[in-house]
Design a protein around this motif. Sequence first.
Motif, PDB file in Angstrom:
ATOM      1  N   LEU A 179       0.848  -1.185   0.000  1.00 39.05           N
ATOM      2  CA  LEU A 179       0.000   0.000   0.000  1.00 39.05           C
ATOM      3  C   LEU A 179       0.888   1.242   0.000  1.00 39.05           C
ATOM      4  O   LEU A 179       0.919   2.005   0.965  1.00 39.05           O
ATOM      5  N   PRO A 180       1.642   1.460  -1.077  1.00 34.56           N
ATOM      6  CA  PRO A 180       2.589   2.592  -1.089  1.00 34.56           C
ATOM      7  C   PRO A 180       1.918   3.952  -1.152  1.00 34.56           C
ATOM      8  O   PRO A 180       2.524   4.957  -0.782  1.00 34.56           O
ATOM      9  N   ASP A 181       0.669   3.982  -1.634  1.00 32.89           N
ATOM     10  CA  ASP A 181      -0.037   5.254  -1.772  1.00 32.89           C
ATOM     11  C   ASP A 181      -1.035   5.495  -0.650  1.00 32.89           C
ATOM     12  O   ASP A 181      -1.854   6.407  -0.739  1.00 32.89           O
ATOM     13  N   GLY A 182      -0.975   4.679   0.383  1.00 31.76           N
ATOM     14  CA  GLY A 182      -1.890   4.869   1.498  1.00 31.76           C
ATOM     15  C   GLY A 182      -3.245   4.239   1.252  1.00 31.76           C
ATOM     16  O   GLY A 182      -3.441   3.454   0.323  1.00 31.76           O
ATOM     17  N   LEU A 183      -4.210   4.610   2.080  1.00 28.64           N
ATOM     18  CA  LEU A 183      -5.551   4.046   2.034  1.00 28.64           C
ATOM     19  C   LEU A 183      -6.510   5.009   1.358  1.00 28.64           C
ATOM     20  O   LEU A 183      -6.391   6.231   1.497  1.00 28.64           O
ATOM     21  N   GLU A 184      -7.467   4.446   0.644  1.00 28.39           N
ATOM     22  CA  GLU A 184      -8.544   5.260   0.091  1.00 28.39           C
ATOM     23  C   GLU A 184      -9.468   5.698   1.236  1.00 28.39           C
ATOM     24  O   GLU A 184      -9.477   5.115   2.317  1.00 28.39           O
ATOM     25  N   GLU A 185     -10.260   6.734   0.985  1.00 33.09           N
ATOM     26  CA  GLU A 185     -11.146   7.252   2.025  1.00 33.09           C
ATOM     27  C   GLU A 185     -12.111   6.183   2.529  1.00 33.09           C
ATOM     28  O   GLU A 185     -12.374   6.088   3.719  1.00 33.09           O
ATOM     29  N   ASP A 186     -12.648   5.371   1.598  1.00 27.72           N
ATOM     30  CA  ASP A 186     -13.613   4.366   2.024  1.00 27.72           C
ATOM     31  C   ASP A 186     -12.933   3.189   2.729  1.00 27.72           C
ATOM     32  O   ASP A 186     -13.614   2.288   3.226  1.00 27.72           O
ATOM     33  N   GLU A 187     -11.599   3.153   2.756  1.00 31.35           N
ATOM     34  CA  GLU A 187     -10.872   2.116   3.470  1.00 31.35           C
ATOM     35  C   GLU A 187     -10.472   2.550   4.875  1.00 31.35           C
ATOM     36  O   GLU A 187      -9.998   1.737   5.653  1.00 31.35           O
ATOM     37  N   SER A 188     -10.648   3.818   5.185  1.00 33.07           N
ATOM     38  CA  SER A 188     -10.189   4.358   6.465  1.00 33.07           C
ATOM     39  C   SER A 188     -11.262   4.231   7.540  1.00 33.07           C
ATOM     40  O   SER A 188     -11.588   5.193   8.241  1.00 33.07           O
ATOM     41  N   TRP A 189     -11.807   3.031   7.681  1.00 36.21           N
ATOM     42  CA  TRP A 189     -12.881   2.820   8.651  1.00 36.21           C
ATOM     43  C   TRP A 189     -12.418   3.008  10.089  1.00 36.21           C
ATOM     44  O   TRP A 189     -13.230   3.281  10.987  1.00 36.21           O
ATOM     45  N   HIS A 190     -11.114   2.875  10.341  1.00 35.30           N
ATOM     46  CA  HIS A 190     -10.598   3.003  11.698  1.00 35.30           C
ATOM     47  C   HIS A 190     -10.708   4.431  12.234  1.00 35.30           C
ATOM     48  O   HIS A 190     -10.603   4.650  13.444  1.00 35.30           O
ATOM     49  N   GLU A 191     -10.892   5.421  11.341  1.00 37.69           N
ATOM     50  CA  GLU A 191     -10.940   6.815  11.775  1.00 37.69           C
ATOM     51  C   GLU A 191     -12.197   7.134  12.573  1.00 37.69           C
ATOM     52  O   GLU A 191     -12.196   8.043  13.400  1.00 37.69           O
ATOM     53  N   SER A 192     -13.262   6.410  12.322  1.00 36.80           N
ATOM     54  CA  SER A 192     -14.543   6.714  12.943  1.00 36.80           C
ATOM     55  C   SER A 192     -14.871   5.706  14.031  1.00 36.80           C
ATOM     56  O   SER A 192     -14.533   4.534  13.936  1.00 36.80           O
TER      57      SER A 192
END
Length: 350
Positions: A242-255
Amino acid sequence: MRRRAVTALLLQYATALIMTPAARNQLTRRRATETTDTDFADAQWQLYAAQSGRWEGVWTTFDSQGIEQLAHTGCWDVSLDGDDAVHKMEVPGPDGYPRQIPVGTYTKGKLGRQTCAGAGMVSGPTLLRSGLMSTELLLRYGASRLRVAVQHAPAEANEGVEDAVPALLCFRCVVARERCDAELGAPTREVEATRWQGHEDDLPDDKDNTHFWKGRSPYSWRRDWVGESDVAIRDTLEHFELPDGLEEDESWHESTRSGEASYNLALPGGIRVQAPQIIPAAVPVPIRVAWMPNAQTLLRAEGVVTALEAVEGSDERLAPPRLVTFRADCLKDRGPKPGDPIYVDPEPGE
């Protein structure tokens, strides 16, 4: 009508989540080769062996509303002998002495309902003697580990409901903070305070930078995380970068909330648990755990499960619950997200 609306919402939500990681995210594939049954069994055994040992921990039980019910110390012990493994647990007995509970004996190629990927493992979904369905997710970081078991119970349809369908409701969750062969014993609040005393600005004497009870700022979750992901699906292991990081819909840990009908825990030590409050019949749903063992590391596990599927050719029999996919992520903090402000925690007293 309310129940039908909730079921429809969960169906739409789960269908989006069950897509393979390559479809849901722009993953860069580093190694994604098809494996034979023998290769898969060898890989699973090596990963399972990495989870073995004597893990002393603090086990905390939460009810269906996320309220803590009880906490005690226990031991998760897997001893290896060649290609064989003996799993047992130790819990406090009524007389105050540890009571051993045999869990199972496993061999290479016969790990039961245990599946490994990367630094993670899932056990289940399994039907317990009590009638509960248990799904257990594990994440290891060095000599420390987080183990979370989410349990669902059968639900009865309300009287007078038309076209009632079976479902499972979240019953409880057990969160275990564990350390392998720890000199100080289970990582209780007192033990962790002793380990870190005088070492606030550097590492403890044992060089383990995990702090199971330290609070994490909500802003520390919203970072530019990069790393790697391992996925187990249909007797195949795949590895992605994942060199470019996570997509917004993959960032479930933020909420701390992942949907209207979800069960969520946000706990000290950088721990977040997300699971469906309701598991409808034959609908794949995700059970997720995110853990920040330290400020620079984020580990995540996601097991997609399905239950209450009808047996083909039978109107009454239901198939055992099954694991659809398991994914484990190991991520490092690359800094603030592009375009995000830099958050500064206020000084004490401000």
